[in-house]
Motif scaffolding. Structure first.
Motif, PDB file in Angstrom:
ATOM      1  N   LEU A  36      -6.881   2.084  -6.093  1.00  6.82           N
ATOM      2  CA  LEU A  36      -5.625   2.182  -5.353  1.00  6.82           C
ATOM      3  C   LEU A  36      -4.535   1.389  -6.052  1.00  6.82           C
ATOM      4  CD1 LEU A  36      -3.801   2.874  -2.977  1.00  6.82           C
ATOM      5  CD2 LEU A  36      -4.795   0.940  -1.730  1.00  6.82           C
ATOM      6  N   PHE A  37      -4.785   0.105  -6.298  1.00  6.02           N
ATOM      7  CA  PHE A  37      -3.788  -0.738  -6.943  1.00  6.02           C
ATOM      8  C   PHE A  37      -4.053  -0.905  -8.445  1.00  6.02           C
ATOM      9  CE2 PHE A  37      -3.225  -2.252  -2.541  1.00  6.02           C
ATOM     10  CZ  PHE A  37      -1.845  -2.239  -2.455  1.00  6.02           C
ATOM     11  N   THR A  38      -5.306  -1.085  -8.792  1.00  5.98           N
ATOM     12  CA  THR A  38      -5.645  -1.358 -10.188  1.00  5.98           C
ATOM     13  C   THR A  38      -6.743  -0.409 -10.660  1.00  5.98           C
ATOM     14  OG1 THR A  38      -7.503  -2.908  -9.911  1.00  5.98           O
ATOM     15  CG2 THR A  38      -5.273  -3.796  -9.627  1.00  5.98           C
ATOM     16  N   LEU A  39      -6.959  -0.414 -11.966  1.00  8.67           N
ATOM     17  CA  LEU A  39      -8.064   0.336 -12.562  1.00  8.67           C
ATOM     18  C   LEU A  39      -9.186  -0.608 -12.978  1.00  8.67           C
ATOM     19  CD1 LEU A  39      -5.938   2.797 -14.709  1.00  8.67           C
ATOM     20  CD2 LEU A  39      -7.167   3.330 -12.600  1.00  8.67           C
ATOM     21  N   LEU A  40      -9.117  -1.857 -12.524  1.00 12.44           N
ATOM     22  CA  LEU A  40     -10.120  -2.857 -12.878  1.00 12.44           C
ATOM     23  C   LEU A  40     -11.515  -2.387 -12.492  1.00 12.44           C
ATOM     24  CD1 LEU A  40     -11.091  -5.710 -13.683  1.00 12.44           C
ATOM     25  CD2 LEU A  40     -10.490  -6.475 -11.368  1.00 12.44           C
ATOM     26  N   TRP A  41     -11.655  -1.927 -11.256  1.00 13.45           N
ATOM     27  CA  TRP A  41     -12.985  -1.536 -10.778  1.00 13.45           C
ATOM     28  C   TRP A  41     -13.447  -0.254 -11.452  1.00 13.45           C
ATOM     29  CZ3 TRP A  41     -13.819  -5.984  -9.042  1.00 13.45           C
ATOM     30  CH2 TRP A  41     -12.844  -6.674  -8.328  1.00 13.45           C
ATOM     31  N   ASP A  42     -12.501   0.620 -11.840  1.00  9.89           N
ATOM     32  CA  ASP A  42     -12.870   1.829 -12.575  1.00  9.89           C
ATOM     33  C   ASP A  42     -13.421   1.496 -13.949  1.00  9.89           C
ATOM     34  OD1 ASP A  42     -12.181   4.372 -11.070  1.00  9.89           O
ATOM     35  OD2 ASP A  42     -10.346   3.227 -10.784  1.00  9.89           O
ATOM     36  N   HIS A  43     -12.842   0.498 -14.595  1.00 11.90           N
ATOM     37  CA  HIS A  43     -13.384   0.083 -15.894  1.00 11.90           C
ATOM     38  C   HIS A  43     -14.802  -0.459 -15.724  1.00 11.90           C
ATOM     39  CE1 HIS A  43      -9.928   0.764 -18.467  1.00 11.90           C
ATOM     40  NE2 HIS A  43      -9.131   0.167 -17.588  1.00 11.90           N
ATOM     41  N   LEU A  44     -15.028  -1.217 -14.639  1.00 10.31           N
ATOM     42  CA  LEU A  44     -16.358  -1.783 -14.400  1.00 10.31           C
ATOM     43  C   LEU A  44     -17.360  -0.696 -13.994  1.00 10.31           C
ATOM     44  CD1 LEU A  44     -15.381  -5.056 -12.487  1.00 10.31           C
ATOM     45  CD2 LEU A  44     -16.172  -4.855 -14.846  1.00 10.31           C
ATOM     46  N   LEU A  45     -16.889   0.308 -13.237  1.00 17.07           N
ATOM     47  CA  LEU A  45     -17.757   1.418 -12.823  1.00 17.07           C
ATOM     48  C   LEU A  45     -17.908   2.476 -13.910  1.00 17.07           C
ATOM     49  CD1 LEU A  45     -16.365   1.965  -9.199  1.00 17.07           C
ATOM     50  CD2 LEU A  45     -18.655   1.139  -9.766  1.00 17.07           C
ATOM     51  N   ARG A  46     -17.130   2.324 -14.979  1.00 18.23           N
ATOM     52  CA  ARG A  46     -17.084   3.295 -16.078  1.00 18.23           C
ATOM     53  C   ARG A  46     -16.605   4.657 -15.576  1.00 18.23           C
ATOM     54  NH1 ARG A  46     -22.041   1.850 -20.286  1.00 18.23           N
ATOM     55  NH2 ARG A  46     -21.540  -0.376 -20.442  1.00 18.23           N
ATOM     56  N   THR A  47     -15.639   4.628 -14.688  1.00 20.90           N
ATOM     57  CA  THR A  47     -15.051   5.865 -14.170  1.00 20.90           C
ATOM     58  C   THR A  47     -13.590   5.995 -14.587  1.00 20.90           C
ATOM     59  OG1 THR A  47     -14.520   4.736 -12.080  1.00 20.90           O
ATOM     60  CG2 THR A  47     -16.587   5.995 -12.182  1.00 20.90           C
ATOM     61  N   VAL A  91       0.840  -1.199   0.000  1.00 26.24           N
ATOM     62  CA  VAL A  91       0.000   0.000   0.000  1.00 26.24           C
ATOM     63  C   VAL A  91       0.873   1.247   0.000  1.00 26.24           C
ATOM     64  CG1 VAL A  91      -1.610   1.377   1.371  1.00 26.24           C
ATOM     65  CG2 VAL A  91      -2.004  -1.072   1.085  1.00 26.24           C
ATOM     66  N   ALA A  92       1.884   1.285   0.869  1.00 23.87           N
ATOM     67  CA  ALA A  92       2.760   2.443   0.958  1.00 23.87           C
ATOM     68  C   ALA A  92       3.523   2.669  -0.340  1.00 23.87           C
ATOM     69  CB  ALA A  92       3.732   2.269   2.126  1.00 23.87           C
ATOM     70  N   VAL A  93       4.026   1.585  -0.928  1.00 20.45           N
ATOM     71  CA  VAL A  93       4.751   1.681  -2.199  1.00 20.45           C
ATOM     72  C   VAL A  93       3.824   2.189  -3.291  1.00 20.45           C
ATOM     73  CG1 VAL A  93       5.847   0.311  -4.025  1.00 20.45           C
ATOM     74  CG2 VAL A  93       6.511  -0.033  -1.636  1.00 20.45           C
ATOM     75  N   GLN A  94       2.601   1.678  -3.308  1.00 23.09           N
ATOM     76  CA  GLN A  94       1.648   2.084  -4.334  1.00 23.09           C
ATOM     77  C   GLN A  94       1.328   3.571  -4.246  1.00 23.09           C
ATOM     78  OE1 GLN A  94       0.730   0.212  -6.755  1.00 23.09           O
ATOM     79  NE2 GLN A  94      -0.771   1.543  -7.724  1.00 23.09           N
ATOM     80  N   LEU A  95       1.173   4.080  -3.039  1.00 24.84           N
ATOM     81  CA  LEU A  95       0.863   5.500  -2.862  1.00 24.84           C
ATOM     82  C   LEU A  95       2.029   6.377  -3.301  1.00 24.84           C
ATOM     83  CD1 LEU A  95      -1.026   5.353   0.560  1.00 24.84           C
ATOM     84  CD2 LEU A  95      -2.005   5.850  -1.686  1.00 24.84           C
ATOM     85  N   LEU A  96       3.269   5.894  -3.082  1.00 21.46           N
ATOM     86  CA  LEU A  96       4.438   6.621  -3.570  1.00 21.46           C
ATOM     87  C   LEU A  96       4.416   6.711  -5.089  1.00 21.46           C
ATOM     88  CD1 LEU A  96       7.305   5.172  -1.347  1.00 21.46           C
ATOM     89  CD2 LEU A  96       6.558   7.554  -1.399  1.00 21.46           C
ATOM     90  N   LEU A  97       4.148   5.585  -5.738  1.00 21.31           N
ATOM     91  CA  LEU A  97       4.133   5.546  -7.200  1.00 21.31           C
ATOM     92  C   LEU A  97       2.966   6.335  -7.773  1.00 21.31           C
ATOM     93  CD1 LEU A  97       5.017   1.799  -7.825  1.00 21.31           C
ATOM     94  CD2 LEU A  97       6.327   3.753  -8.670  1.00 21.31           C
ATOM     95  N   GLN A  98       1.829   6.247  -7.122  1.00 22.40           N
ATOM     96  CA  GLN A  98       0.606   6.851  -7.644  1.00 22.40           C
ATOM     97  C   GLN A  98       0.679   8.376  -7.644  1.00 22.40           C
ATOM     98  OE1 GLN A  98      -3.271   6.449  -5.465  1.00 22.40           O
ATOM     99  NE2 GLN A  98      -3.809   5.161  -7.207  1.00 22.40           N
ATOM    100  N   HIS A  99       1.422   8.946  -6.719  1.00 23.47           N
ATOM    101  CA  HIS A  99       1.506  10.403  -6.611  1.00 23.47           C
ATOM    102  C   HIS A  99       2.894  10.928  -6.963  1.00 23.47           C
ATOM    103  CE1 HIS A  99      -2.018   9.314  -4.196  1.00 23.47           C
ATOM    104  NE2 HIS A  99      -2.484  10.508  -4.489  1.00 23.47           N
ATOM    105  N   SER A 100       3.712  10.090  -7.555  1.00 25.09           N
ATOM    106  CA  SER A 100       5.095  10.470  -7.841  1.00 25.09           C
ATOM    107  C   SER A 100       5.187  11.579  -8.891  1.00 25.09           C
ATOM    108  CB  SER A 100       5.870   9.240  -8.330  1.00 25.09           C
ATOM    109  OG  SER A 100       7.187   9.594  -8.693  1.00 25.09           O
ATOM    110  N   ASN A 101       6.158  12.449  -8.706  1.00 23.88           N
ATOM    111  CA  ASN A 101       6.467  13.487  -9.700  1.00 23.88           C
ATOM    112  C   ASN A 101       7.497  12.978 -10.705  1.00 23.88           C
ATOM    113  OD1 ASN A 101       6.520  16.026 -10.983  1.00 23.88           O
ATOM    114  ND2 ASN A 101       8.228  16.721  -9.721  1.00 23.88           N
TER     115      ASN A 101
END
Length: 286
Positions: A236-247, A191-201
């Motif tokens: 958080l980790f994947t965009l799988l649920w965003d594709h299903l939610l159409r977001t 989780v911590a690693v993912q948040l670093l990558l997700q907001h990285s500059n």
């Protein structure tokens, strides 16, 4: 020297954290090593994150403090402590859960961690989605959307109550399933690693995986300041649920600056740590 390192950072930084740091964490957790080693890995990941942002920034201006470093450090310390504390109390919570759980302990440890990531990802994504739709949740989540630049510490720049709600949504189903503590420890590092990558500059690249992994290229769209426009890419980790939610949303031609980030409806949102903790409880926080 910097120019020689830039291609290495562009294509190697994300795999180094996703596979290298997380892989080391999985190996340590599986071996029963002291959890302080995982904390050490987190320190390494943070150091790599800041180094990569210096070598290959997406936006050079975001490497300069906006008067937010002390505040974001406080948010990071408090919220990372909450994450670590959640691992420590899992045995107690597991004892309170009904039944013996059905966790697949016979599977290889790395597969167990991947299952935990996917389950937690669903809980956090749905909570994140709800936080943009339900006013009382948005009051607390708005702290995170007050950022005016993207860099490593932004990931844990959250109100601790909202951080707790997200963690509970992600971890509660796992506890009911019988999540083992070593798997939880590996998950907390991930989780911590993912948040670093997700907001990285860092201007890194992951190719077509940007459509499936919730990394910084897509997450920048989530922080667009105009109401409704940023209601995308909740994962958080994947965009799988965003594709299903159409977001899910992505435009490869879009570039971002600080003028695109924040909250257009609340341009004067408090910037100090204690003021941000208090804001959701004020009339202005509505």
């Amino acid at each position: 020297m910097v120019k020689l390192l830039q291609p290495l950072v562009r294509y190697g930084y994300a795999p180094l954290l996703l596979l290298g740091v997380n892989g080391a964490g999985v190996a340590l957790a599986a071996s029963g090593a002291n959890k302080l080693w995982l904390l050490g890995l987190l320190v390494v990941a943070i150091a790599l994150s800041f180094a990569a942002e210096r070598f290959l920034p997406y936006e050079q201006a975001w490497n300069n403090s906006h008067g937010d470093v002390q505040r974001d450090t406080a948010h990071t310390f408090v919220n990372e402590t909450l994450i670590l504390a959640s691992v420590a109390v899992i045995p107690l919570l597991a004892a309170l859960a009904p039944g013996d759980g059905i966790w697949p302990t016979a599977l290889p440890f790395v597969i167990q961690v991947l299952i935990a990531i996917l389950v937690a990802d669903l809980g956090v994504t749905l909570t994140h989605y709800a936080s943009h739709k339900i006013a009382v949740l948005w009051r607390f989540h708005a702290v995170h959307h007050s950022v005016k630049r993207f860099y490593g510490l932004n990931g844990l720049m959250k109100h601790p109550l909202h951080q707790t709600i997200e963690m509970a949504a992600g971890v509660a189903p796992l506890i009911v399933l019988g999540l083992p503590v070593p798997v939880a420890a590996a998950l907390s590092l991930a989780v911590a690693v993912q948040l670093l990558l997700q907001h990285s500059n860092t201007d890194y690249r992951v190719g077509p995986l940007k459509y499936f992994l919730a990394l910084n290229e897509g997450h920048r769209f989530h922080h667009l300041k105009w109401a409704g426009i940023g209601d995308v890419n909740f994962g958080l980790f994947t965009l799988l649920w965003d594709h299903l939610l159409r977001t899910h949303s992505y435009d490869p031609a879009r570039r971002f600056t600080s003028d695109d980030l924040g909250m257009a409806a609340k341009p004067d949102y408090p910037v100090e740590y204690l003021a941000q903790l208090a804001e959701p409880f004020t009339r202005r926080g509505a």
